[in-house]
Write a protein that holds these residues in place. Structure first.
Motif, PDB file in Angstrom:
ATOM      1  N   SER A  74      42.948  37.806 -54.242  1.00  0.00           N
ATOM      2  CA  SER A  74      42.463  39.188 -54.319  1.00  0.00           C
ATOM      3  C   SER A  74      40.965  39.205 -54.627  1.00  0.00           C
ATOM      4  O   SER A  74      40.229  40.067 -54.137  1.00  0.00           O
ATOM      5  N   GLN A  75      40.504  38.249 -55.407  1.00  0.00           N
ATOM      6  CA  GLN A  75      39.071  38.167 -55.719  1.00  0.00           C
ATOM      7  C   GLN A  75      38.270  37.856 -54.466  1.00  0.00           C
ATOM      8  O   GLN A  75      37.214  38.459 -54.223  1.00  0.00           O
ATOM      9  N   ILE A  76      38.782  36.930 -53.646  1.00  0.00           N
ATOM     10  CA  ILE A  76      38.105  36.595 -52.393  1.00  0.00           C
ATOM     11  C   ILE A  76      38.037  37.808 -51.472  1.00  0.00           C
ATOM     12  O   ILE A  76      36.991  38.137 -50.905  1.00  0.00           O
ATOM     13  N   LEU A  77      39.171  38.495 -51.323  1.00  0.00           N
ATOM     14  CA  LEU A  77      39.208  39.667 -50.440  1.00  0.00           C
ATOM     15  C   LEU A  77      38.293  40.768 -50.948  1.00  0.00           C
ATOM     16  O   LEU A  77      37.617  41.441 -50.162  1.00  0.00           O
ATOM     17  N   ALA A  78      38.265  40.961 -52.270  1.00  0.00           N
ATOM     18  CA  ALA A  78      37.415  42.006 -52.837  1.00  0.00           C
ATOM     19  C   ALA A  78      35.934  41.732 -52.565  1.00  0.00           C
ATOM     20  O   ALA A  78      35.151  42.663 -52.367  1.00  0.00           O
ATOM     21  N   GLU A  79      35.568  40.466 -52.531  1.00  0.00           N
ATOM     22  CA  GLU A  79      34.174  40.104 -52.306  1.00  0.00           C
ATOM     23  C   GLU A  79      33.733  40.320 -50.862  1.00  0.00           C
ATOM     24  O   GLU A  79      32.592  40.714 -50.610  1.00  0.00           O
ATOM     25  N   VAL A  80      34.635  40.061 -49.911  1.00  0.00           N
ATOM     26  CA  VAL A  80      34.209  40.094 -48.502  1.00  0.00           C
ATOM     27  C   VAL A  80      34.647  41.338 -47.735  1.00  0.00           C
ATOM     28  O   VAL A  80      34.046  41.673 -46.706  1.00  0.00           O
ATOM     29  N   ALA A  81      35.661  42.036 -48.220  1.00  0.00           N
ATOM     30  CA  ALA A  81      36.169  43.209 -47.492  1.00  0.00           C
ATOM     31  C   ALA A  81      35.396  44.457 -47.921  1.00  0.00           C
ATOM     32  O   ALA A  81      35.809  45.171 -48.835  1.00  0.00           O
ATOM     33  N   GLN A  82      34.301  44.711 -47.257  1.00  0.00           N
ATOM     34  CA  GLN A  82      33.468  45.864 -47.578  1.00  0.00           C
ATOM     35  C   GLN A  82      33.824  47.019 -46.650  1.00  0.00           C
ATOM     36  O   GLN A  82      33.180  47.264 -45.648  1.00  0.00           O
ATOM     37  N   SER A  83      34.891  47.698 -47.014  1.00  0.00           N
ATOM     38  CA  SER A  83      35.394  48.789 -46.179  1.00  0.00           C
ATOM     39  C   SER A  83      36.175  49.764 -47.033  1.00  0.00           C
ATOM     40  O   SER A  83      36.592  49.437 -48.154  1.00  0.00           O
ATOM     41  N   GLU A  84      36.407  50.962 -46.497  1.00  0.00           N
ATOM     42  CA  GLU A  84      37.211  51.955 -47.200  1.00  0.00           C
ATOM     43  C   GLU A  84      38.699  51.812 -46.891  1.00  0.00           C
ATOM     44  O   GLU A  84      39.521  52.513 -47.480  1.00  0.00           O
ATOM     45  N   LEU A  85      39.052  50.900 -45.968  1.00  0.00           N
ATOM     46  CA  LEU A  85      40.458  50.692 -45.635  1.00  0.00           C
ATOM     47  C   LEU A  85      40.723  49.205 -45.451  1.00  0.00           C
ATOM     48  O   LEU A  85      40.118  48.553 -44.610  1.00  0.00           O
ATOM     49  N   ILE A  86      41.621  48.678 -46.291  1.00  0.00           N
ATOM     50  CA  ILE A  86      42.017  47.269 -46.221  1.00  0.00           C
ATOM     51  C   ILE A  86      43.527  47.226 -46.020  1.00  0.00           C
ATOM     52  O   ILE A  86      44.278  47.829 -46.796  1.00  0.00           O
TER      53      ILE A  86
END
Length: 316
Positions: A74-86
């Motif tokens: 989740s930390q990895i995804l939070a760092e790279v997923a710069q969007s309003e919808l994941i």
């Protein structure tokens, strides 16, 4: 709008649920002129498969030695997923990542989504509730949303995109600080229940573990997986990994065949999202018949061998 999708893999190999999540994201993107970015962590499969189902870009995370951990992933995804919808598939692993990801991003979380959004601003979607017995239309009240897609609710749809120069490789230093993975045990050569389109399940009506070959032979003829009711796993006839129900696995195959299972409410909670349910039972008053699309009142020891025989004949 860029939609990010977590492209889950199993020991490096992509699963059908991943392709379904990307297909779903692509349909949303096409409705508003957006695009889809897939995030994959330590894959061994070719990322070309992700482009085949609609990814416009792939972020490949390389992190040697990293084992699965909801906190680390989740930390990895939070760092790279710069969007309003994941978007994530509604698997066991992704369902453990999603709430942590939502907290880290300050987003809403909507699980078990079954249809394309009714609107994107605000995000309003339909999801399963009460163990799949009902649906609710819910609305996100934050600027961003983490969404998990119910298995087999949208389908896998090919939508090939050009992959030329669109993969970005990111070296991550995130480590497992909260858990140490000592060993991993996995069934080899068996179709995973969560991925199976066809599941053949047995209950106490089989009378003894030695009769389980009837379930296995029918599943093999159909190219499906085997499952069981809770009493069967409790008695040790089958491993608990095959137990489906409220306290076991929740599955959504296209075809679920239940042989010798009465259909208690706890079992139904795990299978009632199946597209088609076929019940085989000698008791015409078995509760399962009320939930079945097709019912066969008969002795499983006669019906199963005959059904297997007919399917084999049809396949030759």
């Amino acid at each position: 709008m860029t939609i990010f999708v977590y492209a889950e893999n199993n020991n490096g190999s992509y699963k059908k649920t991943t392709f379904e999540a990307i297909s779903f994201a692509k349909a949303i993107a096409e409705s508003n002129g957006g695009n889809v970015t897939a995030i994959t962590i330590n894959p061994t499969d070719s990322v070309e498969k992700l482009y085949q189902y609609g990814a416009d870009k792939v972020l490949t995370i390389k992190n040697e030695g990293l084992k699965f951990s909801p906190k680390a992933y989740s930390q990895i995804l939070a760092e790279v997923a710069q969007s309003e919808l994941i978007i994530l598939p509604n698997t066991v692993d992704s369902s453990s990542i999603a709430p942590m990801l939502a907290v880290q991003k300050g987003f809403s979380i909507i699980t078990n989504v079954t249809e394309l959004p009714e609107s994107l601003s605000p995000l309003r979607v339909k999801r399963k509730v009460f163990s799949g017995k009902a649906f609710a239309t819910v609305q996100s009240e934050t600027t961003g949303t983490v969404l998990t897609l119910a298995t087999n609710s949208f389908g896998v749809k090919e939508n090939p995109q050009s992959s030329a120069g669109t993969e970005e490789i990111i070296n991550s230093t995130v480590q497992n600080t909260d858990v140490q993975v000592i060993s991993t045990e996995q069934s080899i050569g068996k179709l995973d229940l969560k991925d199976a389109d066809i599941v053949v399940s047995g209950g106490r009506g089989l009378k003894d573990a030695e009769h389980w070959h009837l379930i296995e032979e029918l599943a093999s003829a159909l190219g499906g997986a085997t499952a069981c009711s809770k009493p069967v796993s409790d008695m040790g006839w089958r491993p608990h990994s095959e137990h489906v129900g409220q306290t076991g696995k929740t599955i959504s195959p296209n075809l679920y065949i239940a042989a010798g299972i009465s259909g208690a409410i706890q079992h139904l909670a795990g299978v009632n999202s199946s597209k088609t349910i076929v019940v085989i039972n000698s008791d015409s008053e078995a509760p399962f018949f009320k939930a079945a699309d097709y019912g066969v009142v008969g002795d499983v020891f006669q019906v199963l061998p005959e059904l297997t025989k007919k399917i084999k004949e049809a396949n030759t």
